[in-house]
Motif scaffolding. Structure first.
Motif, PDB file in Angstrom:
ATOM      1  N   PHE A 471      15.263  38.426  53.319  1.00 31.25           N
ATOM      2  CA  PHE A 471      15.848  39.581  53.996  1.00 31.25           C
ATOM      3  C   PHE A 471      15.949  40.759  53.049  1.00 31.25           C
ATOM      4  O   PHE A 471      16.197  40.594  51.852  1.00 31.25           O
ATOM      5  CB  PHE A 471      17.257  39.240  54.484  1.00 31.25           C
ATOM      6  CG  PHE A 471      17.278  38.339  55.678  1.00 31.25           C
ATOM      7  CD1 PHE A 471      16.813  38.793  56.899  1.00 31.25           C
ATOM      8  CD2 PHE A 471      17.753  37.050  55.580  1.00 31.25           C
ATOM      9  CE1 PHE A 471      16.835  37.971  58.005  1.00 31.25           C
ATOM     10  CE2 PHE A 471      17.773  36.221  56.682  1.00 31.25           C
ATOM     11  CZ  PHE A 471      17.311  36.676  57.898  1.00 31.25           C
ATOM     12  N   ARG A 472      15.788  41.935  53.592  1.00 29.47           N
ATOM     13  CA  ARG A 472      16.117  43.132  52.818  1.00 29.47           C
ATOM     14  C   ARG A 472      17.634  43.258  52.722  1.00 29.47           C
ATOM     15  O   ARG A 472      18.368  42.613  53.462  1.00 29.47           O
ATOM     16  CB  ARG A 472      15.559  44.382  53.506  1.00 29.47           C
ATOM     17  CG  ARG A 472      14.083  44.551  53.382  1.00 29.47           C
ATOM     18  CD  ARG A 472      13.644  45.721  54.238  1.00 29.47           C
ATOM     19  NE  ARG A 472      14.161  46.979  53.710  1.00 29.47           N
ATOM     20  CZ  ARG A 472      13.497  47.737  52.841  1.00 29.47           C
ATOM     21  NH1 ARG A 472      12.313  47.364  52.424  1.00 29.47           N
ATOM     22  NH2 ARG A 472      14.011  48.863  52.402  1.00 29.47           N
ATOM     23  N   HIS A 473      18.088  44.128  51.818  1.00 27.50           N
ATOM     24  CA  HIS A 473      19.529  44.230  51.616  1.00 27.50           C
ATOM     25  C   HIS A 473      20.253  44.685  52.872  1.00 27.50           C
ATOM     26  O   HIS A 473      21.408  44.379  53.079  1.00 27.50           O
ATOM     27  CB  HIS A 473      19.819  45.177  50.459  1.00 27.50           C
ATOM     28  CG  HIS A 473      19.517  46.614  50.761  1.00 27.50           C
ATOM     29  ND1 HIS A 473      18.247  47.127  50.673  1.00 27.50           N
ATOM     30  CD2 HIS A 473      20.308  47.620  51.183  1.00 27.50           C
ATOM     31  CE1 HIS A 473      18.276  48.399  51.019  1.00 27.50           C
ATOM     32  NE2 HIS A 473      19.515  48.733  51.327  1.00 27.50           N
ATOM     33  N   TYR A 504      57.495  53.616  45.207  1.00 34.06           N
ATOM     34  CA  TYR A 504      57.904  53.498  43.813  1.00 34.06           C
ATOM     35  C   TYR A 504      57.995  54.864  43.145  1.00 34.06           C
ATOM     36  O   TYR A 504      58.897  55.146  42.370  1.00 34.06           O
ATOM     37  CB  TYR A 504      56.894  52.619  43.086  1.00 34.06           C
ATOM     38  CG  TYR A 504      57.263  52.320  41.666  1.00 34.06           C
ATOM     39  CD1 TYR A 504      58.274  51.395  41.375  1.00 34.06           C
ATOM     40  CD2 TYR A 504      56.612  52.953  40.613  1.00 34.06           C
ATOM     41  CE1 TYR A 504      58.606  51.121  40.078  1.00 34.06           C
ATOM     42  CE2 TYR A 504      56.949  52.673  39.305  1.00 34.06           C
ATOM     43  CZ  TYR A 504      57.943  51.761  39.045  1.00 34.06           C
ATOM     44  OH  TYR A 504      58.278  51.473  37.757  1.00 34.06           O
TER      45      TYR A 504
ATOM     46  N   ARG B  11      57.090  62.988  34.592  1.00 32.61           N
ATOM     47  CA  ARG B  11      57.931  61.910  35.110  1.00 32.61           C
ATOM     48  C   ARG B  11      58.469  61.062  33.956  1.00 32.61           C
ATOM     49  O   ARG B  11      59.574  60.552  34.027  1.00 32.61           O
ATOM     50  CB  ARG B  11      57.136  61.030  36.058  1.00 32.61           C
ATOM     51  CG  ARG B  11      56.749  61.762  37.323  1.00 32.61           C
ATOM     52  CD  ARG B  11      56.248  60.786  38.347  1.00 32.61           C
ATOM     53  NE  ARG B  11      57.319  59.900  38.778  1.00 32.61           N
ATOM     54  CZ  ARG B  11      58.226  60.229  39.675  1.00 32.61           C
ATOM     55  NH1 ARG B  11      58.206  61.439  40.206  1.00 32.61           N
ATOM     56  NH2 ARG B  11      59.153  59.396  40.037  1.00 32.61           N
ATOM     57  N   ILE B  18      61.537  53.760  31.818  1.00 32.88           N
ATOM     58  CA  ILE B  18      60.204  53.154  31.798  1.00 32.88           C
ATOM     59  C   ILE B  18      59.365  53.729  30.656  1.00 32.88           C
ATOM     60  O   ILE B  18      58.162  53.790  30.708  1.00 32.88           O
ATOM     61  CB  ILE B  18      59.473  53.347  33.144  1.00 32.88           C
ATOM     62  CG1 ILE B  18      59.622  54.816  33.591  1.00 32.88           C
ATOM     63  CG2 ILE B  18      60.028  52.411  34.200  1.00 32.88           C
ATOM     64  CD1 ILE B  18      58.664  55.196  34.668  1.00 32.88           C
ATOM     65  N   ARG B  22      55.136  54.581  29.839  1.00 29.63           N
ATOM     66  CA  ARG B  22      54.611  55.926  30.062  1.00 29.63           C
ATOM     67  C   ARG B  22      54.280  56.676  28.795  1.00 29.63           C
ATOM     68  O   ARG B  22      53.505  57.579  28.793  1.00 29.63           O
ATOM     69  CB  ARG B  22      55.628  56.732  30.870  1.00 29.63           C
ATOM     70  CG  ARG B  22      55.870  56.192  32.239  1.00 29.63           C
ATOM     71  CD  ARG B  22      54.576  56.215  33.046  1.00 29.63           C
ATOM     72  NE  ARG B  22      54.614  55.286  34.149  1.00 29.63           N
ATOM     73  CZ  ARG B  22      55.101  55.586  35.344  1.00 29.63           C
ATOM     74  NH1 ARG B  22      55.544  56.800  35.564  1.00 29.63           N
ATOM     75  NH2 ARG B  22      55.118  54.711  36.294  1.00 29.63           N
ATOM     76  N   TYR B  99      14.775  51.903  47.135  1.00 27.36           N
ATOM     77  CA  TYR B  99      15.104  50.859  48.095  1.00 27.36           C
ATOM     78  C   TYR B  99      14.026  49.792  48.137  1.00 27.36           C
ATOM     79  O   TYR B  99      14.332  48.604  48.224  1.00 27.36           O
ATOM     80  CB  TYR B  99      15.331  51.468  49.480  1.00 27.36           C
ATOM     81  CG  TYR B  99      16.708  52.066  49.592  1.00 27.36           C
ATOM     82  CD1 TYR B  99      17.820  51.237  49.701  1.00 27.36           C
ATOM     83  CD2 TYR B  99      16.903  53.427  49.540  1.00 27.36           C
ATOM     84  CE1 TYR B  99      19.090  51.763  49.763  1.00 27.36           C
ATOM     85  CE2 TYR B  99      18.162  53.969  49.600  1.00 27.36           C
ATOM     86  CZ  TYR B  99      19.254  53.131  49.705  1.00 27.36           C
ATOM     87  OH  TYR B  99      20.523  53.655  49.766  1.00 27.36           O
ATOM     88  N   TRP B 102      14.477  47.681  45.111  1.00 27.89           N
ATOM     89  CA  TRP B 102      15.598  46.767  45.281  1.00 27.89           C
ATOM     90  C   TRP B 102      15.180  45.534  46.094  1.00 27.89           C
ATOM     91  O   TRP B 102      15.571  44.414  45.811  1.00 27.89           O
ATOM     92  CB  TRP B 102      16.729  47.541  45.990  1.00 27.89           C
ATOM     93  CG  TRP B 102      18.007  46.805  46.183  1.00 27.89           C
ATOM     94  CD1 TRP B 102      18.288  45.526  45.790  1.00 27.89           C
ATOM     95  CD2 TRP B 102      19.174  47.300  46.817  1.00 27.89           C
ATOM     96  NE1 TRP B 102      19.571  45.204  46.138  1.00 27.89           N
ATOM     97  CE2 TRP B 102      20.146  46.283  46.774  1.00 27.89           C
ATOM     98  CE3 TRP B 102      19.507  48.514  47.417  1.00 27.89           C
ATOM     99  CZ2 TRP B 102      21.413  46.431  47.309  1.00 27.89           C
ATOM    100  CZ3 TRP B 102      20.770  48.655  47.941  1.00 27.89           C
ATOM    101  CH2 TRP B 102      21.712  47.628  47.888  1.00 27.89           C
ATOM    102  N   ASN B 103      14.362  45.771  47.107  1.00 28.69           N
ATOM    103  CA  ASN B 103      13.964  44.683  48.003  1.00 28.69           C
ATOM    104  C   ASN B 103      12.581  44.142  47.683  1.00 28.69           C
ATOM    105  O   ASN B 103      11.954  43.511  48.514  1.00 28.69           O
ATOM    106  CB  ASN B 103      13.969  45.184  49.443  1.00 28.69           C
ATOM    107  CG  ASN B 103      15.363  45.486  49.897  1.00 28.69           C
ATOM    108  OD1 ASN B 103      16.228  44.633  49.825  1.00 28.69           O
ATOM    109  ND2 ASN B 103      15.600  46.716  50.324  1.00 28.69           N
ATOM    110  N   TYR B 318      58.251  44.568  29.308  1.00 25.00           N
ATOM    111  CA  TYR B 318      59.023  45.352  30.277  1.00 25.00           C
ATOM    112  C   TYR B 318      60.424  44.786  30.425  1.00 25.00           C
ATOM    113  O   TYR B 318      61.422  45.515  30.400  1.00 25.00           O
ATOM    114  CB  TYR B 318      58.266  45.328  31.606  1.00 25.00           C
ATOM    115  CG  TYR B 318      58.974  46.027  32.730  1.00 25.00           C
ATOM    116  CD1 TYR B 318      59.176  47.402  32.689  1.00 25.00           C
ATOM    117  CD2 TYR B 318      59.424  45.324  33.840  1.00 25.00           C
ATOM    118  CE1 TYR B 318      59.814  48.047  33.717  1.00 25.00           C
ATOM    119  CE2 TYR B 318      60.060  45.965  34.882  1.00 25.00           C
ATOM    120  CZ  TYR B 318      60.260  47.339  34.818  1.00 25.00           C
ATOM    121  OH  TYR B 318      60.889  47.973  35.846  1.00 25.00           O
TER     122      TYR B 318
END
Lengths: 508, 809
Positions: A471-473, A504, B11, B18, B22, B99, B102-103, B318
């Motif tokens: 199969f191709r991607h 937070y 901050r 903290i 930081r 492409y 890739w294939n 911590y």
């Protein structure tokens, strides 16, 4: 010439396409020039003649325009072109279009054989063969000239010849066979080493004892005088319509000569006429001191060979089998009360010669193609799990034209080191065979293979390479239902992280 | 990113509890403050930067041009074996786009199995060259793909030199960086893999390796998420380029673990490491060839384990910041006891999972790294490759030359003072030394480490010597001033201030990391750095000694340069498809390989299959464009074993094997006539071993006489009847009038006159280095049995006559 044949021819000769309907400008000139060749009556050959004639005439037209003093040159050119076209037609006469042989060289020990075996020869001539009789020691014998074979077939009715004339020897004959030409060899009692060598090279082992002949006290041919039972009435034929024709040979075949044996491991040779269980091979004049080396139905009287290149050979242990005398004589098998008015020899010889000269049992496969189901174009590559169709047309040569071959045992393999798919092809009774199947879930370089080997038929061996890719991607499913828990998990984690960060960072 | 950091900082001020997490992000502004605090030297900085820039430029030019010997001495061609495959892939890429690449399912190799190139190749190099080609074409610079491929490696070695500069600069300052860059630009080990035409993965991968390390150190020093992200991307490029990326993903966790164990944990470390693991693993999994291996194989487990550890440690820190010391102690014992139980459980599961797989989850190549004898014991196909053998001692001297002696000095220099960065470099060196000792090919990973270490050592040494000299000069001028007081003051104050300023600058550069440490971490680091400062002051050598030492150092460097140039010009520039030899009557060029491939491409059908030992597979597909059975990508051992078996079988069996694979031509490489030692007869025992590994009827002892491999008259009949022997030595005896003297094995061959029954010779190159045979078709007829002897006796006399009339006599 049928339209179909014309299509086939046109594929090979693109230039000819326009010539089909063009009338010959100078029919009488052509007729005189190509008289000899046109006489063979081969339609496709005739067309080639027309083709070359048209070319020649076109050339001559262009040449006619110049002045008169060019006439000499012109005539030379005409002769030259004509000779070239002649040569071309000669070399093309044995082609896939017409597998039947046309020109046959007959080598005999003695020209008297021409009349003593005339029925056999005339039956060949009546079927359109050109026979060229030569003495086997004729110094001008040649099978080929300038690398081109002069004959399509060879009949060796010269069992006692120790040396051929001219350039012919064992190697030349084997070379002739290896280039796809056909051969009939008839041996006889005291057959020469030459003949035995040719036979041995093709897998036929004649009895080594030079004085031995086949004797059968069980199924000899009854005659007026009680002889030594060397004239045998053999009726143990091979069961094959292709080799011996569809009409059954009722009468036994008269045989008088030497026997031979075959190597059972050799798949290329076939016993066509074998000896009865009571037959043995020995010298009839001397007393039998030791058991005969050949005996029973392992003795083959007439055998055929079909080489891997589909060249066909007939070996007969008896030359008399083909003679007028045997053809016409009555036959009564020992122990049988029925007396046949005519022996089976003529039918047997005719049918076996039809086979050996490719008038029967010659198959061709054309238009091999394959495509995905629902498409017509042939792809360069398949994908795994594609559905495809494989088609091939198989025709059999009937002696005059190609007829659809109908069988239900033609199989196609989809092959990569081993067959992944093996499927029997269905046919439409018109020669078109079809198989449709799914490409296996394996990628690689596959082959469509048709290996069709049936008794008497020429072997068909088709192989067509085709790669199969994975199969191709982007051909995989994007979302798989079974993976929905994972999608849910990842998306909920993302959302949770976002909310957590927000709470937070911005809560006091 | 910047905005994010700023908001983080703001901050950080508003949320003091903290702080532990930081604070490191303040590093950037703090750095700026340091720079601004010394405005007097800004001009000097500018001058130094410009100088450094030009030096770097020249280093780049040097790195590029020293690799051009192969083009000048030979021609602009692709070298060796693997580069031909990469070249072919690049051609495909430029023709068909990314492409299709890739294939790409390649049906011309590994017949009939084929190979999914897109999913089995590290695409980094190909994509890099393809991009370069595309950019050049869009700029209307019409370079051929081959040219781009040939020059990719030199260009990237310049980049690698610059990356080495950056990395060393992070560790030990600009001076060391420049020295390391110069050394790397011409280290022979790296040259051997990156001369023009050596178009292989390593060419770009070494750059990616060093650059990834640089970004890691940079992140570690700055604590910037920006660099951490860059680091992941750089790691991704490395994964794209070379299988050696596992070195990075094991080395960095090791360093992190080292830092944690030695109490150097900081949030910078966390930022340097955690994003790399998460992003890096995600990105690595995008490369088709790696895919799920990035989380499935043992090579990557170390990084995940350390990932867990660093989180536990971060949590511990911590909590420690939140709780009172007493509470923390209680909590620690609780957590440790629970954590131990959990850890044991996890480890047990891991061990069980790993132990259930036959190779213990490790690929063969990695296993042979851990256990150097593994490959030779179990995987002949890995052991058969010469670059997978352990190196010999001289090869160290050949490949890194004087660096081998400078490295220990560099290690010592790294210990004073020991920072996170310098500890990383030390770890890198130690690991790469080990790996280079296992596989000769990994010398390439060791070379940059050696260059960095030596750069540091050389730079330190220079530093000490020049400082002593300067100190002496300043003292001298001081005494001169006191002796003859009427010298213009401006003239002699300048060197003095010079010295001070340079000292300051040096100190500044040196101490920057440590000063940062000091700021970021608690006071415990401050003490040693102060100590080192105080220690450094008195390190002033006597002037004679320092001048002499300077002279020796320059001499050493000169030797290195000479050796490197020699190595580049003579040892590592041969393209191996064209061979040359010098003899008394001049230069001989052996261009047999290309001759043979050209013959194949012109005289055989497009779909014909050519069988050869796998070494020549890539070249055959790339140069002759013919389908091959096996090639240098040794992914299918059985298929290679089949070819090995065919080569070690008698003619008839070999014919059957080859015929079943649709092989039309067999190609063998034979060096016996010209004395080319890496031919198929010398590789033959590997074919036997690999073949015998799968097909047990091939037994190695059958080919050895008393354990000795020989091809002379003492050779075993199995050896003399093997296809490889026959194809190599067929008609060989004709070349030297009946002796049959093999110049590689230095002996007369065992069987001189023989005929081939199932193969026919179709082509032999000029120097007999490549011989091509065609499989004879199956016999058209099968001969009879009984008459065979008779027919032979009748025809034997003339036949034996012809053999005697052969030109062999």
């Amino acid at each position: 010439m049928t339209a179909e044949e014309w299509e086939d021819f046109r594929k090979g000769h693109p230039k000819a396409a326009s010539l089909k309907t063009v009338p010959l400008p100078f029919p009488e000139l052509c007729a005189t020039l190509f008289d000899g060749n046109a006489a063979t009556g081969n339609p496709s050959q005739c067309l080639k003649l027309q083709h070359s004639a048209v070319i020649r005439i076109q050339t001559s037209r262009t040449l006619e325009e110049p002045k008169e003093d060019n006439m000499a040159k012109f005539s030379i050119a005409t002769v030259f072109i004509a000779s070239i076209s002649l040569l071309l037609t000669l070399t093309h006469s044995f082609s896939l279009e017409n597998p039947t042989d046309r020109r046959i060289l007959v080598l005999v020990d003695d020209l008297a054989l021409k009349s003593s075996h005339s029925i056999f020869f005339s039956s060949l001539q009546a079927r359109g063969f050109e026979l060229d009789f030569k003495l086997s020691d004729d110094p001008k014998i040649a099978l080929q000239r300038y690398g081109q074979h002069l004959y399509d077939g060879l009949i060796l009715f010269s069992p006692s010849t120790e040396r051929f004339g001219g350039s012919l020897d064992v190697a030349a004959i084997l070379d002739f066979v290896d280039s796809g030409k056909d051969l009939i060899v008839a041996a006889d009692a005291n057959a020469s080493d030459l003949i035995r060598n040719i036979a041995a090279e093709c897998g036929i082992d004649f009895d080594e004892d030079p004085s031995a002949v086949v004797i059968d006290h069980g199924s000899y041919a009854v005659s007026e005088t009680e002889g030594d039972h060397t004239l045998i009435a053999a009726d143990d034929f091979i069961q094959s319509d292709v080799l011996l024709g569809s009409t059954k040979i009722e009468a036994p075949v008269l045989f008088k000569g030497i026997g031979h044996s075959l190597n059972p491991a050799n798949s290329l040779v076939l016993k066509v006429l074998s000896g009865s269980p009571s037959a043995y091979s020995a010298n009839p004049k001397s007393k039998l001191s030791s058991p005969p080396s050949l005996s029973g139905s392992s003795i083959s009287l007439v055998s055929v060979v079909q080489a891997r290149n589909n060249a066909r050979i007939v070996f007969s242990g008896s030359l008399d089998l083909f003679s007028n005398k045997f053809f016409k004589s009555t036959v009564q098998k020992a122990g049988s009360s029925h007396k046949f008015a005519k022996s089976g020899n003529q039918q047997f010889a005719t049918e076996i010669s039809k086979w050996v000269f490719h008038e029967r049992g010659h198959l061709k496969a054309v238009n091999v193609r394959h495509h995905r189901v629902g498409e017509t174009d042939e792809p360069a590559i398949y994908r795994i799990n594609d559905d495809l169709e494989y088609l091939v047309e198989i025709y059999e040569w009937s002696g005059s034209n190609w007829e659809p071959y109908v069988a239900n045992d033609v199989q196609v393999q989809f092959y990569m080191m081993s067959p992944y798919v093996l499927k029997t092809m269905s046919n439409n009774k018109k020669g078109l065979y079809l198989a449709s199947f799914k490409v296996p879930d394996v990628y690689g370089v596959f082959q469509f293979k048709v290996e069709y080997q049936r008794l008497g038929y020429t072997s068909l061996s088709l192989a067509k390479q085709i790669p199969v890719r994975p199969f191709r991607h982007n051909e995989y499913e994007r979302f798989i239902p079974t993976a929905f828990p994972y999608y849910g998990a990842s998306f909920s984690t993302m959302a949770g992280f976002l909310i957590f960060s927000f709470v937070y960072l911005y809560s006091k | 990113m910047k905005a994010l950091i700023d908001s983080e900082i703001s901050r950080a001020h508003t949320k003091p509890h903290i702080r532990g997490f930081r604070r490191p992000l303040m590093a950037v502004p703090v750095d700026g403050i340091i720079k601004q605090s010394t405005p007097s030297s800004s001009l000097r900085f500018a001058f130094g930067n410009v100088l450094a820039f030009f030096i770097l430029l020249l280093i780049g030019v040097l790195a590029f041009s020293i690799r051009l010997f192969s083009v000048i001495k030979y021609e602009s061609v692709i070298h060796e074996f693997d580069p031909y495959f990469n070249y072919r892939v690049t051609q495909f890429l430029t023709k068909n786009g990314i492409y299709d690449f890739w294939n790409w399912f390649d049906d011309r190799t590994w017949y009939p199995l084929g190979r999914v190139i897109g999913g089995t190749v590290y695409p980094g190099l190909t994509l890099t060259a393809g991009t370069i080609w595309k950019v050049l074409h869009s700029l209307n610079i019409p370079l051929s793909v081959e040219t781009v491929c040939v020059f990719t490696a030199p260009v990237f070695s310049a980049f690698a030199a610059w990356a080495a500069y950056l990395l060393t600069k992070e560790v030990k300052g600009t001076g060391a960086g420049l020295t390391a860059a110069v050394l790397l630009a011409m280290v022979p080990s790296y040259i051997s893999r990156s001369v023009a035409g050596s178009y292989d993965n390593e060419a770009v991968a070494i750059f990616a390796l060093i650059f990834t390390f640089y970004l890691y150190i940079k992140t570690l020093n700055t604590g910037s998420l920006f660099y951490a992200t860059l680091n992941s991307i750089s790691y991704f490029y490395m994964v794209c380029s070379w299988g050696g990326y596992t070195f990075i993903i094991n080395l960095i966790p090791m360093h992190v673990l080292l830092c944690i164990v030695t109490g150097r944990y900081s949030s910078r470390l966390y930022i340097a490491y955690a994003p790399l693991v998460v992003l890096g693993t995600l990105l690595a999994a995008l490369v088709p060839v790696v895919g799920f291996n990035a989380v499935m194989t043992s090579e990557h487990f170390a990084s995940f384990l350390v990932f867990i550890v660093i989180h536990v440690v971060a949590l511990a820190y911590y909590i420690k910041g939140m709780l009172s010391p007493k509470m923390f102690k209680v909590a620690a014992t609780l957590v440790i006891s629970v954590g131990l139980v959990v850890c044991i459980g996890v480890v047990a599961v891991l061990v069980a999972v790993v132990a259930s797989s036959p190779t213990k989850g490790w690929s063969g190549r990695s296993l042979s790294l851990l256990d150097p004898t593994y490959a030779s014991k179990y995987i002949p196909i890995i052991a058969s490759v010469s670059e997978h053998q352990p190196p010999t001692w001289p090869s160290y001297f050949m490949d890194i030359n004087v660096l081998a002696f400078l490295v220990p000095a560099g290690i010592i220099a790294c210990f004073s003072p020991l920072s996170d960065a310098s500890s990383f470099v030390i770890l890198y060196l130690v690991m790469s030394v080990y790996f280079s000792g296992v596989m000769v090919r990994l010398m390439l990973v060791f070379a940059p480490a050696a260059c960095i270490m030596s750069g540091i050592a050389l730079s330190e040494a220079f530093d000490v010597c020049t400082r002593s000299i300067k100190y002496y000069i300043s003292k001298l001028s001081e005494s001169l001033q006191t002796d003859a007081g009427d010298i213009v003051p401006g003239n002699n104050t300048s060197p003095q201030s010079d010295v001070i300023k340079t000292d300051k600058k040096d100190d500044l550069l040196k101490e920057r990391p440590s000063r940062k440490n000091k700021k970021k971490e608690k006071e415990n680091i401050e003490k040693p750095s102060v100590k080192s400062k105080t220690e450094k002051r008195p390190l002033v050598l006597p002037v004679e000694a320092s001048i002499f030492a300077l002279f020796l150092i320059i001499l050493l460097a000169a030797f290195y340069v000479i050796h490197s140039v020699w190595a580049a010009a003579e040892a590592y520039s041969a393209p191996s498809i064209v061979l040359t030899s010098h003899s008394h009557d001049g230069l001989h060029v052996f261009d047999d390989f290309r001759e043979a491939y050209a013959w194949l491409s012109h005289n055989t059908e497009v779909d014909d299959k050519v069988a050869s030992w796998w070494d020549y597979g890539y070249q055959t597909t790339a140069m002759a464009n013919r389908t091959v059975i096996v090639d240098n990508n040794t992914w299918n051992n059985t298929h290679i074993a089949t070819v090995g078996t065919a080569m070690s079988s008698p003619e008839k069996d070999a014919w059957q094997i080859f015929n079943s694979l649709d092989v039309k031509y067999v190609l063998v490489v034979f060096g016996g006539l010209v004395g080319y030692p890496s031919d198929d007869i010398n590789k033959f025992l590997w074919m036997v071993r690999i073949g015998g590994g799968v097909f047990p009827h091939i037994k190695e002892p059958d080919y050895l006489r008393d354990g000795q491999y020989r091809i002379d008259s003492q050779a075993t009949p199995t050896m003399l009847n093997s296809l490889m022997y026959k194809l190599s030595y067929f008609r060989f005896v004709e070349t030297d009038g009946g002796k049959g003297y093999d110049r590689v094995r230095r002996t007369e061959i065992g069987k001189k006159y023989f005929k081939l029954t199932h193969f026919e010779e179709v082509f032999t190159t000029h120097h007999w280095m490549v011989r091509i045979y065609k499989l004879k078709p199956q016999r058209n007829r099968i001969r009879g049995k009984t008459k065979k002897s008779k027919s032979k006796t009748t025809s034997a006399t003339p036949r034996s006559g012809t053999t005697k009339r052969n030109p062999w006599h």
